[in-house]
Design a protein around this motif. Structure first.
Motif, short mmCIF file in Angstrom:
data_model
loop_
_atom_site.label_atom_id
_atom_site.label_comp_id
_atom_site.label_asym_id
_atom_site.label_seq_id
_atom_site.Cartn_x
_atom_site.Cartn_y
_atom_site.Cartn_z
N ASP A 80 0.82 -1.22 0.00
CA ASP A 80 0.00 0.00 0.00
C ASP A 80 0.85 1.26 0.00
OD1 ASP A 80 0.71 -0.70 2.69
OD2 ASP A 80 -0.82 0.66 3.44
N ALA A 81 1.98 1.24 0.69
CA ALA A 81 2.88 2.40 0.70
C ALA A 81 3.52 2.58 -0.68
CB ALA A 81 3.96 2.22 1.76
N ARG A 82 3.86 1.49 -1.35
CA ARG A 82 4.42 1.57 -2.71
C ARG A 82 3.37 2.10 -3.68
NH1 ARG A 82 8.42 -3.69 -3.25
NH2 ARG A 82 9.08 -3.65 -1.07
N ALA A 83 2.14 1.67 -3.51
CA ALA A 83 1.06 2.14 -4.38
C ALA A 83 0.85 3.65 -4.22
CB ALA A 83 -0.23 1.39 -4.08
N ARG A 84 0.95 4.16 -3.01
CA ARG A 84 0.80 5.59 -2.79
C ARG A 84 1.92 6.38 -3.48
NH1 ARG A 84 -1.16 3.76 2.10
NH2 ARG A 84 0.82 3.97 3.21
N LEU A 85 3.08 5.75 -3.67
CA LEU A 85 4.17 6.39 -4.40
C LEU A 85 3.95 6.32 -5.93
CD1 LEU A 85 7.25 5.05 -2.39
CD2 LEU A 85 6.31 7.36 -2.36
N GLY A 86 3.00 5.49 -6.35
CA GLY A 86 2.71 5.35 -7.77
C GLY A 86 3.22 4.07 -8.40
N LEU A 87 3.64 3.11 -7.56
CA LEU A 87 4.18 1.85 -8.06
C LEU A 87 3.27 0.71 -7.62
CD1 LEU A 87 6.66 0.55 -9.47
CD2 LEU A 87 7.66 0.30 -7.23
N PHE A 88 2.59 0.11 -8.60
CA PHE A 88 1.68 -0.98 -8.26
C PHE A 88 1.49 -1.89 -9.46
CE2 PHE A 88 -0.70 2.73 -9.53
CZ PHE A 88 -1.57 2.26 -10.50
N LEU A 89 0.89 -3.04 -9.23
CA LEU A 89 0.65 -4.04 -10.26
C LEU A 89 -0.85 -4.28 -10.33
CD1 LEU A 89 2.09 -6.11 -12.12
CD2 LEU A 89 2.06 -7.70 -10.21
N SER A 90 -1.42 -4.19 -11.52
CA SER A 90 -2.86 -4.42 -11.64
C SER A 90 -3.16 -5.33 -12.81
CB SER A 90 -3.61 -3.10 -11.82
OG SER A 90 -3.26 -2.47 -13.00
#
Length: 90
Positions: A80-90
């Protein structure tokens, strides 16, 4: 040459539930703005493991190395912290 957006340094990854099963054994990678990289290999070679680990999946453990995103060490951050930085997998 621009600074890398994503850097992997000597990344070694194992399955969290089976720590003796190392899937990735020392990957180095630098991705700069405007570059496109394709990960290719046979089934079972670790492509999805690498992507999931970069995104912070708890199913995998970084045994060694670093993941840097925009110069910040995110190796210990949760998904979740990585996603808030803009890095995620969908």
């Amino acid at each position: 040459m621009s600074e890398p957006i994503l850097e992997l340094h000597d990344l070694k990854i194992s399955i969290t539930a089976q720590r003796d099963t190392q899937i990735i054994k020392g990957v180095d990678l630098a991705v700069r703005r405007g570059e496109v990289h394709a990960l290719m290999g046979p089934n079972g070679s670790g492509k999805s493991t690498l992507a999931s680990t970069i995104a912070g999946s708890p199913a995998y453990t970084v045994d060694n190395g670093q993941i840097l995103f925009k110069g910040e060490d995110i190796t210990a951050l949760k998904a979740d912290a990585r996603a808030r930085l803009g890095l995620f997998l969908s």
